[in-house]
Scaffold this motif. Structure first.
Motif, short mmCIF file in Angstrom:
data_model
loop_
_atom_site.label_atom_id
_atom_site.label_comp_id
_atom_site.label_asym_id
_atom_site.label_seq_id
_atom_site.Cartn_x
_atom_site.Cartn_y
_atom_site.Cartn_z
N TYR B 21 -12.03 1.27 -13.40
CA TYR B 21 -12.93 1.75 -12.33
C TYR B 21 -12.87 3.26 -12.08
O TYR B 21 -13.52 3.74 -11.15
N GLY B 22 -12.07 3.98 -12.85
CA GLY B 22 -11.84 5.39 -12.49
C GLY B 22 -11.09 5.49 -11.18
O GLY B 22 -11.26 6.44 -10.41
N ASP B 23 -10.23 4.51 -10.92
CA ASP B 23 -9.54 4.38 -9.64
C ASP B 23 -8.26 5.23 -9.67
O ASP B 23 -7.16 4.71 -9.86
N GLY B 24 -8.43 6.53 -9.47
CA GLY B 24 -7.29 7.42 -9.49
C GLY B 24 -7.71 8.88 -9.37
O GLY B 24 -8.88 9.20 -9.15
N GLY B 49 -5.49 13.67 -1.66
CA GLY B 49 -6.41 12.77 -2.37
C GLY B 49 -5.98 11.32 -2.24
O GLY B 49 -6.81 10.44 -2.01
N CYS B 50 -4.69 11.07 -2.39
CA CYS B 50 -4.18 9.70 -2.28
C CYS B 50 -4.48 9.13 -0.91
O CYS B 50 -4.84 7.96 -0.76
N SER B 56 -1.02 4.61 -2.51
CA SER B 56 0.36 4.91 -2.13
C SER B 56 0.98 5.86 -3.17
O SER B 56 0.90 5.61 -4.37
N PHE B 57 1.61 6.94 -2.68
CA PHE B 57 2.23 7.91 -3.58
C PHE B 57 3.54 8.36 -2.92
O PHE B 57 3.65 9.44 -2.35
N GLN B 58 4.51 7.45 -2.99
CA GLN B 58 5.82 7.69 -2.37
C GLN B 58 6.72 8.51 -3.27
O GLN B 58 7.59 9.23 -2.81
N HIS B 59 6.55 8.34 -4.58
CA HIS B 59 7.54 8.87 -5.52
C HIS B 59 7.23 10.29 -5.97
O HIS B 59 7.19 10.59 -7.16
#
Lengths: 274, 274
Positions: B21-24, B49-50, B56-59
């Motif tokens: 899906y271009g999901d990123g 953006g996230c 989720s972008f914890q790391h």
């Protein structure tokens, strides 16, 4: 099972432009009762799409053979997904001049939708708007972030679909389906000149309507047209047709019957191998 | 070299939503003179953006460590690309509720642009229009088919960039760069509220202009504003800044000098580690 250009393989290179830029197209087909429903229509849409995004797709016969191979391994009714990408190469956005489309085909279990959906579903209106993009409108391309964001708005299983407006407040489609309204014994469906995906089942319904001498108009529609409808239904290749019985909207619910014209179309869609 | 979540790996699952899906999102950074230029700004844009696409972008610390690992293997100046995707899973467009972003980082040779580009490039106007999409505007997401189509319009290496208008004929950006106009000692750059990518180098130029007490306005611009400009330049993280010396347009060429204000900004961009 996944086949990439005919080889069993479930991974693609990171460099594939399908991942890097969403540079490709897809199709979702029903494999039911041993038949790939509306296969020729899906292939023709791929060919039209490839033409619009300048993607070479010479190996249509290979795709047919690969689909046959995949379906031969597929005992049950399934969802078959075809993805065509521009493959790897080029320099940044600049595509290689001669890439033949990479063919990725995969089979997936048929979603277990409630049988009751056949007589009516509940839908909501999404907050997420569809952008306006005349050059990409209608295409089933891989740039689907708008649909992902719209579909993330609800998690209630009793709501089967979310309807999407574009930024001009025109009603366009569901997150995964096309929309039809019945008004005064005529069908109306949103024009998809600026946003939306022109579904194969949508075309089939228009073809069936024509064969039954039921007028069908593609035009700009608003939420008021929806609220004013006599009957409402949704279509896609997997669900075929779901009547809409309830719209949740601003804390009020609007209801429609599973009407006669909707039932007539629904019956005509029963046998769909071709 | 490619690392996926820290592991050397050059392929991803077909099921990854980045492909489906271009999901990123993605970032393109310059690794120059042993430094990742404007790293913190790129990381902050990823985080913003996230948030906008509910990813989720914890790391973040893992990403920093992986970038250090990649750069340690990279002797020469390089382009470093970061892609974050929502990974696999979910049901159709419906995303899994708790996926942590998949981190794909890769190094690429620095493009060999002519040294002369530093004193001026030739650009054209693209036929391909950018759609309007307020909810995705500004984001560097993976849905980039418009840029791919625009960049496919020319194959002449003497044309360094194509400028893109949106469907309302507002000038927005280059296919891979942001656009600035100098007019009466002020900077003007297209507002990116409906289309376009808000580049890190664009922000840096605005910050530099501010520190030099040069006014910079984000506003709707047209081709006439461009034709009427005193100086014109393009920015992105790899090229930093290219003055525009020639615009090819309707068989006539418009020329600009490599002006004083452009040179002032250009000089200020020379040392860019932070």
């Amino acid at each position: 099972m996944i086949l990439i250009n005919g080889q069993p393989e479930n991974r693609i290179p990171v460099s594939d432009r399908g991942l890097q830029y969403g540079d490709g197209l897809f199709e979702t087909l029903a494999f039911r009762n041993g038949e790939l429903e509306l296969l020729e229509q899906h292939i023709m849409r791929l060919q039209r799409g490839c033409k619009r995004i300048n993607l070479s797709f010479q190996h249509v016969d290979s795709l047919r053979a690969e689909l046959a191979m995949l379906c031969a391994q597929t005992a049950e009714d399934s969802v078959i997904k075809i993805i065509l990408t521009r493959g790897s190469g080029g320099r940044g956005y600049k595509a290689p001049l001669e890439n033949e489309a990479i063919r990725i085909i995969s089979s997936h279990s048929m979603p277990e939708y409630p049988e009751a959906n056949q007589s009516g579903v509940t839908v909501r209106l999404c907050e997420q708007r569809l952008g306006l993009n005349p050059t990409l409108a209608g295409l089933k391309h891989l740039n689907r972030l708008e649909q992902v964001l719209a579909r993330s708005e609800w998690d209630d299983r009793t709501i089967s679909e979310g309807l999407m407006l574009n930024i001009n407040e025109n009603l366009i489609e569901g997150t995964m389906s096309n929309l039809f309204i019945v008004k005064n014994q005529q069908l109306l469906t949103p024009a998809l000149t600026q946003a939306g995906i022109a579904g194969i089942m949508r075309s089939k319904v228009m073809e069936i309507a024509d064969s039954m001498s039921i007028a069908c108009h593609e035009k700009a529609l608003t939420v008021n047209d929806l609220l004013d409808a006599d009957e409402v239904f949704l279509t896609n290749s997997i669900i075929k047709l779901w009547p809409v019985k309830t719209l949740l909207h601003n804390d009020t619910n609007t209801h429609w019957q599973h009407g006669a014209l909707t039932q007539q179309i629904q019956n005509a869609l029963k046998d769909l191998a071709h």
